[in-house]
Scaffold this motif. Sequence first.
Motif, PDB file in Angstrom:
ATOM      1  N   MET A   1      69.001  14.140  33.607  1.00 49.30           N
ATOM      2  CA  MET A   1      68.572  15.037  34.725  1.00 49.30           C
ATOM      3  C   MET A   1      66.990  14.790  34.810  1.00 49.30           C
ATOM      4  SD  MET A   1      71.283  17.709  35.085  1.00 49.30           S
ATOM      5  CE  MET A   1      71.203  18.567  32.943  1.00 49.30           C
ATOM      6  N   CYS A   2      66.254  13.996  33.558  1.00 48.77           N
ATOM      7  CA  CYS A   2      64.773  14.002  33.715  1.00 48.77           C
ATOM      8  C   CYS A   2      64.308  13.690  35.658  1.00 48.77           C
ATOM      9  CB  CYS A   2      64.505  13.168  32.270  1.00 48.77           C
ATOM     10  SG  CYS A   2      64.827  11.567  32.448  1.00 48.77           S
ATOM     11  N   ASN A   3      63.668  14.315  36.068  1.00 49.27           N
ATOM     12  CA  ASN A   3      62.270  13.394  37.292  1.00 49.27           C
ATOM     13  C   ASN A   3      63.159  14.058  38.624  1.00 49.27           C
ATOM     14  OD1 ASN A   3      60.438  11.932  36.136  1.00 49.27           O
ATOM     15  ND2 ASN A   3      62.305  10.341  35.423  1.00 49.27           N
ATOM     16  N   THR A   4      64.117  15.150  37.631  1.00 53.97           N
ATOM     17  CA  THR A   4      65.651  15.167  39.130  1.00 53.97           C
ATOM     18  C   THR A   4      64.534  16.369  39.675  1.00 53.97           C
ATOM     19  OG1 THR A   4      66.923  14.549  38.447  1.00 53.97           O
ATOM     20  CG2 THR A   4      67.476  16.131  39.618  1.00 53.97           C
ATOM     21  N   ASP A   5      64.520  16.368  40.902  1.00 59.23           N
ATOM     22  CA  ASP A   5      64.261  17.510  42.053  1.00 59.23           C
ATOM     23  C   ASP A   5      65.523  18.602  42.579  1.00 59.23           C
ATOM     24  OD1 ASP A   5      63.061  19.142  43.734  1.00 59.23           O
ATOM     25  OD2 ASP A   5      62.332  17.180  45.004  1.00 59.23           O
ATOM     26  N   PHE A   6      64.920  19.548  41.731  1.00 60.70           N
ATOM     27  CA  PHE A   6      65.855  21.256  42.187  1.00 60.70           C
ATOM     28  C   PHE A   6      65.375  22.363  42.448  1.00 60.70           C
ATOM     29  CE2 PHE A   6      67.899  19.328  37.868  1.00 60.70           C
ATOM     30  CZ  PHE A   6      68.932  18.801  38.501  1.00 60.70           C
ATOM     31  N   ALA A  19      69.236  20.174  27.470  1.00 57.34           N
ATOM     32  CA  ALA A  19      69.856  20.177  28.821  1.00 57.34           C
ATOM     33  C   ALA A  19      68.157  18.755  28.451  1.00 57.34           C
ATOM     34  CB  ALA A  19      69.587  20.290  29.815  1.00 57.34           C
ATOM     35  N   ASN A  20      68.035  17.559  28.765  1.00 55.75           N
ATOM     36  CA  ASN A  20      66.892  16.821  28.686  1.00 55.75           C
ATOM     37  C   ASN A  20      66.079  16.694  30.808  1.00 55.75           C
ATOM     38  OD1 ASN A  20      64.224  15.022  29.332  1.00 55.75           O
ATOM     39  ND2 ASN A  20      65.818  13.140  29.059  1.00 55.75           N
ATOM     40  N   LEU A  21      65.729  17.689  30.918  1.00 57.01           N
ATOM     41  CA  LEU A  21      64.655  18.276  32.028  1.00 57.01           C
ATOM     42  C   LEU A  21      63.169  17.647  32.485  1.00 57.01           C
ATOM     43  CD1 LEU A  21      66.624  21.692  32.823  1.00 57.01           C
ATOM     44  CD2 LEU A  21      66.880  19.378  33.447  1.00 57.01           C
ATOM     45  N   ASN A  35      70.577  29.903  31.004  1.00 55.18           N
ATOM     46  CA  ASN A  35      70.679  29.175  28.941  1.00 55.18           C
ATOM     47  C   ASN A  35      70.234  27.979  29.179  1.00 55.18           C
ATOM     48  OD1 ASN A  35      70.870  28.649  26.587  1.00 55.18           O
ATOM     49  ND2 ASN A  35      72.413  29.434  26.316  1.00 55.18           N
ATOM     50  N   LEU A  36      68.435  27.644  28.861  1.00 55.27           N
ATOM     51  CA  LEU A  36      67.727  26.175  28.411  1.00 55.27           C
ATOM     52  C   LEU A  36      67.731  26.915  27.671  1.00 55.27           C
ATOM     53  CD1 LEU A  36      65.594  27.418  31.536  1.00 55.27           C
ATOM     54  CD2 LEU A  36      67.616  25.471  32.040  1.00 55.27           C
ATOM     55  N   SER A  37      68.076  26.945  26.564  1.00 54.16           N
ATOM     56  CA  SER A  37      67.782  27.070  25.163  1.00 54.16           C
ATOM     57  C   SER A  37      67.556  25.240  24.954  1.00 54.16           C
ATOM     58  CB  SER A  37      68.559  27.671  23.719  1.00 54.16           C
ATOM     59  OG  SER A  37      68.765  29.147  24.513  1.00 54.16           O
ATOM     60  N   GLY A  38      66.638  25.105  23.882  1.00 55.20           N
ATOM     61  CA  GLY A  38      66.795  24.000  23.486  1.00 55.20           C
ATOM     62  C   GLY A  38      66.413  22.714  24.267  1.00 55.20           C
ATOM     63  N   ALA A  39      66.048  23.207  25.636  1.00 57.03           N
ATOM     64  CA  ALA A  39      65.811  22.620  26.832  1.00 57.03           C
ATOM     65  C   ALA A  39      64.314  21.803  26.741  1.00 57.03           C
ATOM     66  CB  ALA A  39      65.977  23.023  28.268  1.00 57.03           C
ATOM     67  N   ASN A  40      64.547  19.804  26.660  1.00 59.22           N
ATOM     68  CA  ASN A  40      63.376  19.801  27.011  1.00 59.22           C
ATOM     69  C   ASN A  40      62.818  19.400  28.253  1.00 59.22           C
ATOM     70  OD1 ASN A  40      60.972  17.509  27.611  1.00 59.22           O
ATOM     71  ND2 ASN A  40      62.216  15.558  26.147  1.00 59.22           N
ATOM     72  N   LEU A  41      61.777  20.272  28.249  1.00 59.80           N
ATOM     73  CA  LEU A  41      60.896  20.415  29.736  1.00 59.80           C
ATOM     74  C   LEU A  41      59.622  20.072  29.963  1.00 59.80           C
ATOM     75  CD1 LEU A  41      62.745  23.971  30.355  1.00 59.80           C
ATOM     76  CD2 LEU A  41      62.693  22.705  31.984  1.00 59.80           C
ATOM     77  N   ARG A  42      59.536  19.098  28.608  1.00 56.43           N
ATOM     78  CA  ARG A  42      58.294  18.319  29.272  1.00 56.43           C
ATOM     79  C   ARG A  42      57.816  18.208  30.075  1.00 56.43           C
ATOM     80  NH1 ARG A  42      56.700  17.382  23.817  1.00 56.43           N
ATOM     81  NH2 ARG A  42      54.717  15.744  24.685  1.00 56.43           N
TER      82      ARG A  42
END
Length: 84
Positions: A1-6, A19-21, A35-42
């Motif tokens: 889901m990285c580079n996805t437009d939400f 999730a890899n966001l 719940n975005l616990s541990g998500a990669n939002l870099r």
Amino acid sequence: MCNTDFSDANLSGVYLCGANLRNAILSRANLARANLSGANLRGAHMRGVNLREASLTDADLTDADLTDADLTDCDLTGVKGLNV
């Protein structure tokens, strides 16, 4: 889901633990009670995002843009890279 437009998406209450966001566009999205616990939002673009009562425990927010984000009652325990 990285580079996805939400942008402007209603994602209230979603479960995205781990999730890899990376570099995702979440501008003005509704993530209340998500719940975005541990998500990669870099590098995520999160301008104006609604994170009321969301869990970001242990998430990585390095280089994320949270300008005008609503973090009311958001759990930021152990978050990495958050510049306040």
